[in-house]
Design a protein around this motif. Structure first.
Motif, PDB file in Angstrom:
ATOM      1  N   GLN A 124       0.847  -1.195   0.000  1.00 55.62           N
ATOM      2  CA  GLN A 124       0.000   0.000   0.000  1.00 55.62           C
ATOM      3  C   GLN A 124       0.877   1.238   0.000  1.00 55.62           C
ATOM      4  O   GLN A 124       1.900   1.286   0.674  1.00 55.62           O
ATOM      5  N   SER A 127      -0.593   7.858   1.657  1.00 53.90           N
ATOM      6  CA  SER A 127      -1.478   8.829   1.005  1.00 53.90           C
ATOM      7  C   SER A 127      -1.607  10.085   1.849  1.00 53.90           C
ATOM      8  O   SER A 127      -1.346  10.086   3.059  1.00 53.90           O
ATOM      9  N   SER A 128      -2.001  11.151   1.205  1.00 55.85           N
ATOM     10  CA  SER A 128      -2.200  12.444   1.868  1.00 55.85           C
ATOM     11  C   SER A 128      -3.662  12.580   2.287  1.00 55.85           C
ATOM     12  O   SER A 128      -4.523  11.797   1.881  1.00 55.85           O
ATOM     13  N   GLU A 206      -5.497  19.546  -0.246  1.00 55.29           N
ATOM     14  CA  GLU A 206      -4.717  18.329  -0.023  1.00 55.29           C
ATOM     15  C   GLU A 206      -3.442  18.663   0.751  1.00 55.29           C
ATOM     16  O   GLU A 206      -2.786  19.662   0.488  1.00 55.29           O
ATOM     17  N   THR A 210       2.233  13.052   3.917  1.00 58.14           N
ATOM     18  CA  THR A 210       1.518  11.787   3.871  1.00 58.14           C
ATOM     19  C   THR A 210       1.741  11.041   5.177  1.00 58.14           C
ATOM     20  O   THR A 210       2.702  11.305   5.899  1.00 58.14           O
ATOM     21  N   ARG A 244     -10.733  12.064   2.226  1.00 59.76           N
ATOM     22  CA  ARG A 244      -9.826  10.933   2.405  1.00 59.76           C
ATOM     23  C   ARG A 244      -8.818  11.264   3.489  1.00 59.76           C
ATOM     24  O   ARG A 244      -8.198  12.319   3.467  1.00 59.76           O
ATOM     25  N   SER A 249       2.410   4.014   4.213  1.00 61.65           N
ATOM     26  CA  SER A 249       2.724   2.958   3.254  1.00 61.65           C
ATOM     27  C   SER A 249       2.911   1.647   4.007  1.00 61.65           C
ATOM     28  O   SER A 249       3.222   1.625   5.200  1.00 61.65           O
ATOM     29  N   ASN A 263       6.219   7.774   0.928  1.00 63.13           N
ATOM     30  CA  ASN A 263       6.509   6.799  -0.123  1.00 63.13           C
ATOM     31  C   ASN A 263       7.981   6.811  -0.520  1.00 63.13           C
ATOM     32  O   ASN A 263       8.394   6.015  -1.361  1.00 63.13           O
TER      33      ASN A 263
END
Length: 432
Positions: A124, A127-128, A206, A210, A244, A249, A263
């Motif tokens: 995986q 993500s932010s 956004e 992350t 979201r 990760s 990431n």
């Protein structure tokens, strides 16, 4: 102030996420040499004005940054005593699945064991956080005229924002005002306006960060100021809605489960890995070192790439007459070594760019007369680095300008602070 803001916004959006290289740190003597070069250029430069166009700002910033890229690559290809051949002893990492994970060797040991390898399976990506507002009809005015505010809270700071809504402001106008507020505040967020299939628009916010720590609920939170009008405005805009949440990760390293906030991370301070997408089920990527011939070709490709990027920059800005000077300065470096470069598979194209035949290149640097080719590469690297240094010191040299007064040709000139501030502050005269 808006003139400077537009330049800073372009810089942040284009180069703000660039990683810092170890070649970005310098000795005092090197910084002193840069300063002395700036002063010398300043003394000899005429007084001039530059038209206030966003393209001129972008061009100058691009010149500065691409020149910096050349300087860093040239530094990375400089071994002890300045010999490029020694620099080619550097190990170059490779991934068997670059679609899922990319690898770069950042260790200091250029003689590390070539057989070193490990496996990684990406499960995986990190993500932010994304907040997505309500979609609103852009030409309507659903928020009454007045002054409104909202609070933005992160793990470390709290910020208060205020905005005004005029009598003629539409929903789109209000969304744009808030977008500019957030983007210019440099709080680690990027705001954009998105449009759905019906033509309605919404604010999308956004985080650049992350991943989340165990005790964190979110990266940022938006709440209206404690008054009825601000609460109603946020309710209309919907920017407090989290579409979201951020996540870490997840990956298997040699079969062991690990996670990371980002990431991009390092393994044992030797390999920098960048996760791109989840691995095919059950198929881990192997990370190791490239063979010597491929490593040398990759290093030369880096030098050619930054050269070609500079050529492309001049071609993309033909509206500036001075861009031809940029093209001539950079392509002139390659023309000096056309025959020598061609003999090793590096050919000069009609547009001034360079193309590599990797097979011929690998063969030439492995041949008995390889030393001759390394001397050519040494000279090409040094000449290109010199041109990049000149461009970095005075990027405004390649932008169209109106000369106001020339310096005294007899010498004894003084430093003019205005000259340096033209680039550093982007002080462009809107009326010239």
């Amino acid at each position: 102030m808006a003139i400077i803001d537009s330049a800073y916004q372009y810089y942040l959006s284009t180069y703000g996420n660039c990683t810092v290289s170890r070649y970005d740190s310098h000795k005092k003597s090197e910084l002193r040499a840069v300063y002395n070069n700036i002063v010398k250029t300043n003394k000899d430069s005429p007084l001039y004005k530059i038209k206030n166009t966003s393209e001129a700002q972008k061009f100058a910033i691009d010149i500065k940054e691409r020149a910096h890229s050349i300087q860093n690559v040239a530094a990375s290809l400089t071994g002890d005593g300045g010999d490029i051949e020694q620099a080619f002893n550097q190990r170059v990492a490779q991934s068997s699945d670059e679609d899922s994970v990319m690898a770069e060797y950042i260790g200091q040991d250029n003689y590390a064991d070539k057989s070193l390898k490990f496996h990684i399976e990406v499960r995986q990506l990190a993500s932010s956080q994304v907040n997505l507002g309500h979609f609103m009809k852009p030409d309507r005015s659903d928020i009454a005229p007045g002054t409104y505010g909202f609070d933005l809270t992160t793990a470390f700071n709290s910020y208060e924002f205020q905005y005004n809504v005029g009598g003629s402001d539409t929903n789109r106008n209000v969304q744009e005002k808030i977008m500019r507020l957030i983007n210019s505040a440099t709080v680690g967020l990027q705001a954009d306006i998105v449009e759905n299939k019906d033509g309605y628009t919404a604010l999308r916010i956004e985080s650049r960060q992350t991943g989340l720590d165990e005790d964190e609920r979110c990266i940022f939170e938006i709440m209206p100021s404690p008054n009825t009008n601000s609460m109603r405005a946020i309710d209309k805009l919907g920017i407090d809605h989290m579409e979201r949440n951020a996540s870490n990760s997840s990956f298997l390293l040699n079969g062991n489960e690990h996670s990371s906030f980002s990431n991009t991370f390092t393994i044992n301070n030797d390999f920098e890995l960048t996760l791109k997408k989840p691995s095919p089920a059950g198929k881990a990527a192997q990370i190791g070192f490239k063979a010597d011939g491929d490593a040398i070709a990759d290093n030369i490709q880096l030098l050619v790439n930054v050269y070609n990027n500079f050529i492309q920059l001049g071609q993309n800005h033909t509206e500036f007459r001075q861009s031809n000077r940029l093209l001539n300065d950079i392509s002139g470096v390659a023309k000096q070594y056309t025959d020598s470069l061609s003999s090793m598979g590096i050919d000069l194209q009609e547009d001034g760019s360079l193309a590599i035949d990797r097979g011929e290149l690998t063969q030439s640097v492995s041949a008995p007369d390889a030393r001759t080719h390394f001397i050519t590469l040494n000279n090409f690297r040094d000449s290109l680095s010199d041109k990049a240094t000149h461009a970095s010191i005075d990027p405004m040299n390649y932008v169209n300008k109106i000369v106001v007064a020339y310096k005294n040709p007899a010498g004894n000139n003084f430093v003019t602070p205005y000259i340096t501030s033209i680039y550093s502050g982007m002080m462009m005269d809107r009326y010239c």
